[in-house]
Enzyme design. Sequence first.
Site, PDB file in Angstrom:
ATOM      1  N   SER A  60       7.660  25.174   5.620  1.00 36.76           N
ATOM      2  CA  SER A  60       7.123  26.516   5.367  1.00 36.76           C
ATOM      3  C   SER A  60       5.607  26.440   5.419  1.00 36.76           C
ATOM      4  CB  SER A  60       7.567  27.020   3.987  1.00 36.76           C
ATOM      5  OG  SER A  60       6.860  28.198   3.618  1.00 36.76           O
ATOM      6  N   TYR A 108       8.853  26.101  -4.911  1.00 36.44           N
ATOM      7  CA  TYR A 108       9.027  26.246  -3.466  1.00 36.44           C
ATOM      8  C   TYR A 108       7.929  25.496  -2.713  1.00 36.44           C
ATOM      9  CZ  TYR A 108      10.095  28.544   0.992  1.00 36.44           C
ATOM     10  OH  TYR A 108      10.439  28.809   2.298  1.00 36.44           O
TER      11      TYR A 108
END
Length: 261
Positions: free
Chosen positions: A141, A154
């Site tokens: 990501s 995350y």
Amino acid sequence: MGRLDGKVAIVTGGASGIGRAAVERFVAEGARVIVGDTDSEGIGALIGQLGHNSIDGAEVDVRDEAAVERMVNQAIRRFGRLDIAVNNAGVGGFSPIQDYPLEDWDRVLGISLTGTFLCLKHEAKRLIAQGTGGSIINIASLNAIQATEGFAAYCAAKAGVTMLTKVAALELGRHKIRVNAVGPGLVHTPATAGMLAIPGLEDAFIHEAPIGRAGEPEDIANLLTYLASDESSLMTAQTLYIDGGASVNKYPELFGFFGVG
């Protein structure tokens, strides 16, 4: 003639969003695909769309090592080999660090990082035994390199995926197995729909992206197809960020949108 003719792939998180776009594109390019997901209905819909000759489904929680091993073995049993793996299954969470529930932290790290490791472990074992090389692609990501309010778990998980990718590439290159990662920025998927329903938030993301738009799953599938194909045969150990240029700016200040002081 497709770019992936004769190849067999596994795509986790393949029933929706980026994973589904990858499955559709891989099949269009001539591959046969095992779709791994916890969403049995989504898997069934995709089989109905693309046909059981091209894809098969494996209901799998990537935190369950035995289930991951069965998924990899299913590729061999159903289609005879394995050439490509896209480790896409992941999940997010949101909380200030001082309030982050441990169970939520464990869930994000378990699915997004440990699950990626378990898939990579068993995919690599199969590819080594097969002896013909292959391409493994982990989904990281933009948050692997860009800190974000409320995203402690995350961001940590995706940063871990980028380093796991490098170590795996270092170890597996001797077996002609390439390992790369893709780091998407904001992409319109079912997973981001709830967050983007907050008024003004999508505009704030787009403001930070020089190219001036959010991504679509097909944008990511285009890059995954390149990494899966022989066109990228010299590329390994890389994380390629596909974010509309957002990495040169900053993430929106999410606490304000979520009413966190």
